[in-house]
Write a protein that holds these residues in place. Structure first.
Motif, PDB file in Angstrom:
ATOM      1  N   GLY A 133       0.666  -1.189  -0.547  1.00  0.00           N
ATOM      2  CA  GLY A 133       0.093  -0.319  -0.085  1.00  0.00           C
ATOM      3  C   GLY A 133       0.902   1.423  -0.164  1.00  0.00           C
ATOM      4  N   VAL A 134       2.043   1.350  -0.705  1.00  0.00           N
ATOM      5  CA  VAL A 134       2.545   2.492  -0.539  1.00  0.00           C
ATOM      6  C   VAL A 134       2.156   3.314  -1.224  1.00  0.00           C
ATOM      7  N   THR A 135       1.675   2.580  -2.224  1.00  0.00           N
ATOM      8  CA  THR A 135       0.895   4.359  -3.428  1.00  0.00           C
ATOM      9  C   THR A 135       0.053   4.841  -2.495  1.00  0.00           C
ATOM     10  N   ASP A 136      -0.326   4.043  -1.293  1.00  0.00           N
ATOM     11  CA  ASP A 136      -1.363   5.427  -0.272  1.00  0.00           C
ATOM     12  C   ASP A 136      -0.437   6.008  -0.196  1.00  0.00           C
ATOM     13  N   PHE A 137       0.801   6.038   0.110  1.00  0.00           N
ATOM     14  CA  PHE A 137       1.330   7.435   0.878  1.00  0.00           C
ATOM     15  C   PHE A 137       1.989   8.360   0.339  1.00  0.00           C
ATOM     16  N   PRO A 138       1.529  10.266   0.174  1.00  0.00           N
ATOM     17  CA  PRO A 138       2.180  10.965  -0.444  1.00  0.00           C
ATOM     18  C   PRO A 138       4.030  11.072  -0.344  1.00  0.00           C
ATOM     19  N   ARG A 139       4.194  10.673   0.484  1.00  0.00           N
ATOM     20  CA  ARG A 139       5.341  10.891   1.171  1.00  0.00           C
ATOM     21  C   ARG A 139       6.054   9.254   0.877  1.00  0.00           C
ATOM     22  N   VAL A 140       8.022   8.664   0.654  1.00  0.00           N
ATOM     23  CA  VAL A 140       8.244   8.098   0.922  1.00  0.00           C
ATOM     24  C   VAL A 140       9.847   8.553   0.832  1.00  0.00           C
ATOM     25  N   VAL A 141      10.617   8.448   2.329  1.00  0.00           N
ATOM     26  CA  VAL A 141      11.710   7.893   2.393  1.00  0.00           C
ATOM     27  C   VAL A 141      12.012   7.425   2.317  1.00  0.00           C
ATOM     28  N   VAL A 142      13.514   7.165   1.195  1.00  0.00           N
ATOM     29  CA  VAL A 142      14.181   6.172   0.936  1.00  0.00           C
ATOM     30  C   VAL A 142      15.563   6.361   1.739  1.00  0.00           C
ATOM     31  N   ALA A 143      16.253   5.209   3.157  1.00  0.00           N
ATOM     32  CA  ALA A 143      16.792   5.824   3.669  1.00  0.00           C
ATOM     33  C   ALA A 143      17.946   5.200   3.849  1.00  0.00           C
ATOM     34  N   ILE A 144      18.178   3.899   2.582  1.00  0.00           N
ATOM     35  CA  ILE A 144      18.905   3.415   2.451  1.00  0.00           C
ATOM     36  C   ILE A 144      20.133   3.969   2.119  1.00  0.00           C
ATOM     37  N   GLY A 145      21.576   3.283   2.677  1.00  0.00           N
ATOM     38  CA  GLY A 145      22.756   4.406   2.460  1.00  0.00           C
ATOM     39  C   GLY A 145      24.062   3.427   1.902  1.00  0.00           C
ATOM     40  N   ALA A 146      24.250   2.343   2.552  1.00  0.00           N
ATOM     41  CA  ALA A 146      25.345   1.679   1.930  1.00  0.00           C
ATOM     42  C   ALA A 146      25.387   1.147   0.461  1.00  0.00           C
ATOM     43  N   SER A 147      24.492   0.879   0.171  1.00  0.00           N
ATOM     44  CA  SER A 147      23.547  -0.082  -0.991  1.00  0.00           C
ATOM     45  C   SER A 147      23.419   1.257  -2.060  1.00  0.00           C
ATOM     46  N   GLY A 180       4.009   5.870  -8.975  1.00  0.00           N
ATOM     47  CA  GLY A 180       4.100   7.661  -9.233  1.00  0.00           C
ATOM     48  C   GLY A 180       3.470   8.302  -7.655  1.00  0.00           C
ATOM     49  N   VAL A 181       4.600   7.488  -6.665  1.00  0.00           N
ATOM     50  CA  VAL A 181       4.690   8.323  -5.030  1.00  0.00           C
ATOM     51  C   VAL A 181       4.802  10.072  -5.741  1.00  0.00           C
ATOM     52  N   PRO A 182       3.859  10.656  -5.523  1.00  0.00           N
ATOM     53  CA  PRO A 182       4.156  12.069  -5.903  1.00  0.00           C
ATOM     54  C   PRO A 182       5.844  12.950  -4.733  1.00  0.00           C
ATOM     55  N   GLN A 183       6.323  12.210  -3.277  1.00  0.00           N
ATOM     56  CA  GLN A 183       7.012  12.616  -3.083  1.00  0.00           C
ATOM     57  C   GLN A 183       7.940  12.139  -2.365  1.00  0.00           C
ATOM     58  N   ILE A 184       9.424  11.877  -3.604  1.00  0.00           N
ATOM     59  CA  ILE A 184      10.013  11.100  -3.600  1.00  0.00           C
ATOM     60  C   ILE A 184      11.519  11.463  -2.363  1.00  0.00           C
ATOM     61  N   TRP A 185      11.391  10.893  -1.646  1.00  0.00           N
ATOM     62  CA  TRP A 185      12.716  11.499  -0.621  1.00  0.00           C
ATOM     63  C   TRP A 185      14.190  10.866  -0.685  1.00  0.00           C
ATOM     64  N   ALA A 186      15.175  11.034  -0.497  1.00  0.00           N
ATOM     65  CA  ALA A 186      15.916   9.267  -0.816  1.00  0.00           C
ATOM     66  C   ALA A 186      17.485   9.996   0.205  1.00  0.00           C
ATOM     67  N   ARG A 187      18.019   9.654   0.337  1.00  0.00           N
ATOM     68  CA  ARG A 187      19.719   9.056   1.246  1.00  0.00           C
ATOM     69  C   ARG A 187      20.787   9.120   0.134  1.00  0.00           C
ATOM     70  N   ALA A 188      21.595  10.468  -0.076  1.00  0.00           N
ATOM     71  CA  ALA A 188      22.401   9.886  -1.198  1.00  0.00           C
ATOM     72  C   ALA A 188      23.925   9.734  -0.132  1.00  0.00           C
ATOM     73  N   THR A 189      24.966   9.058  -0.545  1.00  0.00           N
ATOM     74  CA  THR A 189      25.913   8.786  -0.021  1.00  0.00           C
ATOM     75  C   THR A 189      27.343  10.160  -0.668  1.00  0.00           C
ATOM     76  N   SER A 190      26.657  10.576  -1.805  1.00  0.00           N
ATOM     77  CA  SER A 190      28.065  10.480  -3.001  1.00  0.00           C
ATOM     78  C   SER A 190      26.609  11.639  -3.288  1.00  0.00           C
ATOM     79  N   ASP A 191      28.037  12.521  -4.579  1.00  0.00           N
ATOM     80  CA  ASP A 191      27.205  13.829  -5.638  1.00  0.00           C
ATOM     81  C   ASP A 191      26.795  12.453  -6.240  1.00  0.00           C
ATOM     82  N   LYS A 192      27.502  11.385  -7.346  1.00  0.00           N
ATOM     83  CA  LYS A 192      26.856  10.628  -8.044  1.00  0.00           C
ATOM     84  C   LYS A 192      25.946   9.931  -7.329  1.00  0.00           C
ATOM     85  N   HIS A 193      25.599   9.345  -6.943  1.00  0.00           N
ATOM     86  CA  HIS A 193      24.599   8.666  -6.025  1.00  0.00           C
ATOM     87  C   HIS A 193      23.492   9.645  -5.569  1.00  0.00           C
TER      88      HIS A 193
END
Ligand code: ATP
Length: 144
Positions: free
Chosen positions: A67-81, A96-109
């Protein structure tokens, strides 16, 4: 679409960063769905969070079923991989998740996360380091 405007937030990856994020959001009164593929992590956090489920977030079908599609905001907190984080953002974008926040470990990531569909990219280690540096310097000035 129960959570579409109810402030629900899904947090993927319950490492040190993700678990603090999920518990802070819960304390702030938000409905949190926490997802991790590691069963031990899921068990460890279940007493402290409303809903913690075990799933591989790189699988679009699993995210849809949860039911992730019911959530307007999702944070991807995975770092190492980097691979897992990029594939997860891609799956969320495809869903189609409207707001995706994601954690980066480098500029290229960060660049890759943006190009596969993350609207917000965060660098927890860099941001905390910077904040603590400012805090230390401001405390030094207190003694002048
Ligand atoms: P932290 O610094 O926050 O402790 P970390 O970099 O040490 O994180 P990561 O490898 O980024 O650790 O993993 C963070 C969490 O994300 C772990 O609990 C891991 O099980 C989870 N995780 C990794 N890949 C996936 C995936 N494909 N699906 C769901 N959860 C995942």
């Amino acid at each position: 679409a129960r959570n579409t405007d109810g402030g629900g937030i899904a947090v993927i990856g319950l490492g040190r960063f993700g678990c603090h994020l999920a518990s802070s959001l819960t304390q702030l009164g938000h409905e949190v769905l926490a997802i991790d593929r590691n069963g031990e992590r899921v068990q460890r956090w279940s007493p402290y969070l409303d809903r913690v489920v075990q799933a591989d977030a790189t699988e679009e079908g699993a995210l849809r079923q949860l039911g992730v599609t019911d959530f307007p905001r999702v944070v991807v907190a995975i770092g190492a991989s980097v691979e897992a984080s990029v594939l997860t953002v891609l799956a969320l974008a495809e869903l189609g998740v409207p707001q995706i926040w994601a954690r980066a470990t480098s500029d290229k990531h960060a660049k890759i996360l943006g190009s596969v569909g993350a609207q917000h990219v965060i660098f927890p280690e860099a941001e905390t380091g910077e904040r603590v540096a400012h805090l230390i310097v401001s405390k030094m000035l207190d003694f002048i």
